[in-house]
Structure formats: structure tokens, C-alpha cells
Design an enzyme around this catalytic site. Structure first.
Site, PDB file in Angstrom:
ATOM      1  N   PRO A  24      14.874   8.841  28.662  1.00  0.00           N
ATOM      2  CA  PRO A  24      15.061   7.990  29.847  1.00  0.00           C
ATOM      3  C   PRO A  24      13.759   7.285  30.194  1.00  0.00           C
ATOM      4  CG  PRO A  24      14.953  10.309  30.469  1.00  0.00           C
ATOM      5  CD  PRO A  24      14.949  10.276  28.982  1.00  0.00           C
ATOM      6  N   GLY A 176      15.178  16.771  37.131  1.00  0.00           N
ATOM      7  CA  GLY A 176      14.423  17.757  37.903  1.00  0.00           C
ATOM      8  C   GLY A 176      12.964  17.753  37.509  1.00  0.00           C
ATOM      9  N   TYR A 180       9.508  14.089  40.944  1.00  0.00           N
ATOM     10  CA  TYR A 180      10.531  13.555  41.848  1.00  0.00           C
ATOM     11  C   TYR A 180      11.145  14.681  42.679  1.00  0.00           C
ATOM     12  CZ  TYR A 180       9.561   9.369  39.209  1.00  0.00           C
ATOM     13  OH  TYR A 180       8.909   8.310  38.641  1.00  0.00           O
ATOM     14  N   GLY A 320      10.275   8.003  23.650  1.00  0.00           N
ATOM     15  CA  GLY A 320      10.268   6.980  24.674  1.00  0.00           C
ATOM     16  C   GLY A 320       9.755   5.655  24.155  1.00  0.00           C
TER      17      GLY A 320
END
Length: 366
Positions: A24, A176, A180, A320
Site C-alpha cells: 500500500p 494498524g 496512525y 513499494g
């Protein structure tokens, strides 16, 4: 010699064609008033559909959850319709995609909330920067959530997860990690509560399990993943102390009670490996603890990715930045081909440049 990264894997009822996961990554292309995924984003994800699994960029679960400009949400009808374009495009190319469910907590700014404070477990300023419509601004001391407000956030995760399935996603990942909101609850330097959500390890972890229990009412457990970053230190106000690793040991062990698709962990930053109380080898520590599928992330390349799977320390590897510059990363691994460098100046810029204009190996050779 066959590469471990390129072998298929089954996540319960979902068969992935390889073990290369697209991590992500916030790309800030949802530049419309609805913060909805759009045609450009559908092209971007479809280009990368040869990944065994795509995990979408973080998608805010509510208006309260936002902390960056032009990031997509998953709480409105318009956002569900936008994401449908993405999932249809990925599935047409034979790919699989999970949506990452995101609440930034205190890593936000009043500019996003009509002047109201961002929220957090405790009123502790992370002393960082928020990227607002007017550029970078200093973070502020957040509003400490009340218990009814925490319960509402749990329900927001549930509704967002159901929306993701309605939008055609193959599953969801609970964010998680990375400083954040949920991560803020886990870490005793960010959470000084004295009620049921603070103090003991069990209390600081409570919100995650409430979120999972809520989501599993609307999404099968085997289509839910969880992302954690046990050794994150020095960013977004997160610091490792003597409580940190024992907390994550407890969380990862408790996740064995769920029939999850996977747990997604991040390795310690090389710069932080000597920090007191940190775990320098995250995959090696948690592989014996967690009995399900493990994704590992953090600075891997083709060689180290193959090695971590072959050694049995992880089942899949998330990449990534290599996926930004190489939409056909899997094909390049298969050919042992050179990778293209991604243009960092365009990571969060609007428009197609540095987003959907990287050529594939076949296009380069042609």
C-alpha cells in the site's frame, strides 16, 4: 532455478499466482471533491495486476480519518463507485486486490476538519508535519477520544469494510501501522489513557480486536489482513520503549485466534537497528509466533525477497517503490531484468506523470 517469489500461494480460498505483493502506497491522485478513486487510478492499479496481490493505498474510513490531501475514501456512495472502476480493471487483468482501511488519528490537521482537532488515544502532539491543502503545517495537540467516540470509530471500520466488499475488493487490510490511529493506541508513548483502552498491553491492543470482531461480521475472516510495524521508531511521534515489543508479541500471538488472510509486518529501518528495545529482525521474531500467512515489507529486492521466503521467515514479500517505477515488476523478476528507477518528485503530484507512464520491459524492448 525457480524463484520462491514466483511460486503460487493459497490464502484459504484465494489462490495467488505469485508471492510478490504490491505494498500500500499513498499516491494522492484522488484529486476531486468526493475524494473518490478515478479512471487514472484504475489504470495505475491495472498496470500492476501481475502482482500476486495488490494492497491498495490507505483509504480513509470516514471524514474524521483523513490526514493528507487527495487521498481516496471508502465511506460514501461516490467513493464506492470510484473504487468499482479500480477493482473491475484489476480483475479484468487477472489480478487480486485488497483495500487498506485507514484512520490517521493525530497525524492530521484542523484544516481537514473544519477547524476541529484531529483525534487520538491521548492529547499528545506527535510534533511532526501534516500535509494540508496549503502545504506542510505543524501538527497540533489532538482531542483525546472518549469511549463512545472509540466505539463509533470501530463501527466506521465495519461500515468501510462492507463498502470495500460492495466495491468489488477481494478483501480488506486493517492499517494498524506506521504511526496512525491504531498504532497510536498500541504504543505507551502515544497512549497514556487510564481506562479500558490504556495502561496494560491488553488494554492498549483492545481497539484492534474490537475492529476485527466488527469487521468479521461483514467480511469473512479469511479475507481480512492486518498490517503492523513493531519496530517503527522516530517518525510521526512513535518511539520504541521497553513496552513496545512485548505489546506486539501479545498482538501477533492473539491474531492466531482469527482465521486471517495474512499478517503484514514491516522490518526495522536499517538506521534504527541499534535503538534500545527495538527488534532488528522482525520476520525472524514473528514467524515462530504467528501460525498463518506472513507478508514482510521494508527495503526488499529480488534477491533478499527470494531469500526471506526460501528461509521460511515469510510467505510473501511486499514491494513499494519498485512497483512505482516497474508496473511489470513480476515479469522483470522472472526475466532477471534491470529495474527502472521511480521519480520521487512525482510520488504525490497530481496527474499521470510518474504514475502511469513507466514503460514495461516489453515496451522498452520494442
Amino acid at each position: 532455478m525457480s524463484q520462491a517469489l514466483l511460486k503460487p500461494i493459497t490464502l484459504h480460498d484465494l489462490t495467488l499466482k505469485n508471492r510478490v505483493v504490491m505494498a500500500p502506497m499513498t499516491r494522492s491522485r484522488a484529486d476531486n471533491e468526493d475524494n473518490a478513486a478515478n479512471d487514472l487510478m484504475a489504470t495505475y492499479y491495472a498496470q500492476r495486476a501481475s502482482a500476486g496481490l495488490i494492497i491498495s493505498e490507505g483509504s480513509q474510513i470516514s471524514k474524521q480519518a483523513v490526514g493528507y490531501i487527495n487521498t481516496p475514501g471508502i465511506y460514501s456512495t461516490e467513493q464506492i463507485e470510484g473504487w468499482k472502476k479500480v477493482t473491475a480493471a484489476v480483475h479484468k487483468e487477472g489480478g487480486k486486490i485488497f483495500l487498506q482501511l485507514w484512520h490517521v488519528g493525530r497525524m492530521s490537521h484542523p484544516d481537514f476538519h473544519d477547524g476541529k482537532l484531529p483525534v487520538a488515544p491521548s492529547a499528545i502532539n506527535p510534533d511532526d508535519k501534516a500535509y494540508t491543502p496549503q502545504g506542510f503545517k505543524d501538527t497540533v495537540t489532538p482531542h483525546a477520544l472518549t469511549i463512545p467516540e472509540i466505539k463509533q470509530i470501530v463501527q466506521d471500520f465495519k461500515v468501510a469494510a462492507r463498502n470495500a466488499i460492495d466495491a468489488g475488493f477481494d478483501g480488506v487490510e486493517v492499517h494498524g501501522s506506521n504511526g496512525y490511529l491504531l498504532h497510536q493506541f498500541f504504543v505507551s508513548t502515544a497512549n497514556v489513557r487510564t481506562d479500558a483502552y490504556g495502561g496494560s498491553v491488553e488494554n492498549r491492543a483492545r481497539i484492534l480486536f474490537e475492529v476485527l470482531d466488527a469487521i468479521k461480521e461483514v467480511v469473512p475472516q479469511h479475507r481480512i489482513g492486518v498490517r503492523l510495524n513493531p519496530s517503527m521508531h522516530g517518525g510521526f511521534g512513535i518511539t520504541v520503549n521497553e513496552d513496545t515489543i512485548p505489546t506486539f508479541d501479545y498482538i501477533v500471538d492473539q491474531l492466531n485466534k482469527y482465521n486471517l488472510a495474512y499478517v503484514h509486518l514491516t522490518e526495522a529501518s536499517p538506521a534504527n537497528k541499534d535503538v534500545p528495545h527495538i527488534e532488528p529482525q522482525v520476520a525472524k521474531r514473528y514467524r515462530p509466533i504467528y501460525k498463518g500467512n506472513l507478508i514482510i515489507n521494508g527495503g526488499f529486492n529480488q534477491e533478499t525477497g527470494n531469500k526471506v521466503i526460501a528461509n521460511g521467515d515469510a510467505d510473501m514479500v511486499a514491494f513499494g517503490v519498485p512497483f512505482i517505477g516497474n508496473p511489470d515488476l513480476v515479469e522483470r523478476f522472472a526475466e532477471n531484468a534491470e529495474l527502472q528507477q521511480a521519480d520521487q518528485s512525482k510520488f504525490y503530484a497530481p496527474g499521470p506523470e510518474g504514475y502511469v507512464d513507466y514503460p514495461t520491459l516489453a515496451e522498452v524492448e520494442a
